[in-house]
Design a protein around this motif. Structure first.
Motif, PDB file in Angstrom:
ATOM      1  N   ILE A 180       1.020  -1.173   0.072  1.00 41.62           N
ATOM      2  CA  ILE A 180      -0.138   0.050   0.045  1.00 41.62           C
ATOM      3  C   ILE A 180       0.821   1.163   0.085  1.00 41.62           C
ATOM      4  N   THR A 181       0.730   2.020  -0.846  1.00 39.61           N
ATOM      5  CA  THR A 181       1.776   3.495  -1.056  1.00 39.61           C
ATOM      6  C   THR A 181       0.737   4.522  -0.646  1.00 39.61           C
ATOM      7  N   VAL A 182       0.860   5.146   0.381  1.00 38.70           N
ATOM      8  CA  VAL A 182      -0.024   6.126   0.842  1.00 38.70           C
ATOM      9  C   VAL A 182       0.763   7.585   0.769  1.00 38.70           C
ATOM     10  N   VAL A 183       0.352   8.638   0.047  1.00 37.68           N
ATOM     11  CA  VAL A 183       0.916   9.758   0.191  1.00 37.68           C
ATOM     12  C   VAL A 183      -0.088  10.996   0.990  1.00 37.68           C
ATOM     13  N   THR A 184       0.560  11.331   2.066  1.00 36.11           N
ATOM     14  CA  THR A 184      -0.400  12.082   2.861  1.00 36.11           C
ATOM     15  C   THR A 184       0.596  13.300   3.406  1.00 36.11           C
ATOM     16  N   THR A 185      -0.021  14.302   4.025  1.00 33.14           N
ATOM     17  CA  THR A 185       0.654  15.607   4.642  1.00 33.14           C
ATOM     18  C   THR A 185       0.604  15.598   6.089  1.00 33.14           C
ATOM     19  N   GLY A 186       1.493  16.274   6.510  1.00 39.96           N
ATOM     20  CA  GLY A 186       1.587  16.432   8.131  1.00 39.96           C
ATOM     21  C   GLY A 186       2.954  16.867   8.656  1.00 39.96           C
ATOM     22  N   THR A 187       2.812  17.308   9.672  1.00 40.11           N
ATOM     23  CA  THR A 187       4.109  17.728  10.517  1.00 40.11           C
ATOM     24  C   THR A 187       4.974  16.285  10.594  1.00 40.11           C
ATOM     25  N   LYS A 188       6.289  16.709  11.188  1.00 40.41           N
ATOM     26  CA  LYS A 188       6.995  15.440  11.481  1.00 40.41           C
ATOM     27  C   LYS A 188       6.250  14.633  12.589  1.00 40.41           C
ATOM     28  N   SER A 189       6.041  15.221  13.605  1.00 39.35           N
ATOM     29  CA  SER A 189       5.264  14.567  14.745  1.00 39.35           C
ATOM     30  C   SER A 189       4.089  13.811  14.085  1.00 39.35           C
ATOM     31  N   VAL A 190       3.262  14.273  13.431  1.00 39.96           N
ATOM     32  CA  VAL A 190       2.051  13.578  12.944  1.00 39.96           C
ATOM     33  C   VAL A 190       2.380  12.642  12.123  1.00 39.96           C
ATOM     34  N   ILE A 191       3.326  12.729  11.181  1.00 38.24           N
ATOM     35  CA  ILE A 191       3.960  11.696  10.349  1.00 38.24           C
ATOM     36  C   ILE A 191       4.548  10.521  11.166  1.00 38.24           C
TER      37      ILE A 191
END
Length: 180
Positions: free
Chosen positions: A62-73
């Motif tokens: 599963i390849t997922v592209v998402t956005t977030g801060t370093k801590s969220v990732i």
């Protein structure tokens, strides 16, 4: 705190896009569980690609592209890692050695001069004509997302009819396996 609430509360951290690869057992419901993890916490999925990659072992990627801060990732990766048929979670963005590609099919209407212009642009982008009628073309194009976006914008005034994109497929460079 939900993912979106966290984004608003954390103005000091930079929000960036990350490509995560999750290797899982190919079993019913696993995709729903992975997607549910994102939606349940208010995280957005920019792109999602899934396919069985090791047929004999019944393992899917599963390849997922998402956005977030370093801590969220980091939180997303930790939560994915805890799901039971997940074998491995790797952030290809962190490795800095990832190749990302996307496939697009795009239908363009055009007659006369517009047909010639559509073909010239397609040639410049190395798009293949996979269907042609007297009034339209269907092009196939593979590349990075920004390249596909540019192609769409150039085809819009010619007569863009329909766009279908696969989502991002990504792999790390070099001889080592995922996360190796």
């Amino acid at each position: 705190m939900t993912g979106s609430a966290y984004f608003m509360a954390s103005t000091a951290e930079t929000i960036s896009t990350h490509t995560l690869v999750v290797e899982v057992d190919n079993e019913p419901g696993i995709l729903a569980r992975v997607v549910g993890l994102f939606s349940g916490r208010g995280y957005n999925i920019e792109s999602l690609t899934v396919s069985e990659t090791q047929h004999a072992e019944h393992v899917s990627r599963i390849t997922v592209v998402t956005t977030g801060t370093k801590s969220v990732i980091e939180q997303i990766k930790a939560q994915l890692d805890r799901l039971v048929p997940v074998h491995k979670v790797v952030d290809l963005t962190e490795t800095g050695r990832a190749l990302e590609r996307e496939l697009m099919l795009i239908k363009v209407r055009g007659k006369g001069e517009q047909r010639g212009e559509a073909l010239r642009i397609a040639d410049a982008f190395r798009a293949r004509v996979i269907d042609a009628t007297v009034e339209s073309f269907v092009f196939e194009l593979t590349g990075r997302g920004d390249k596909l976006d540019q192609f769409i914008e150039l085809m819009r005034p010619i007569g863009l009819v329909e766009v279908c994109r696969t989502g991002i497929a990504a792999i790390s460079r070099g001889p080592d396996p995922l996360g190796g």
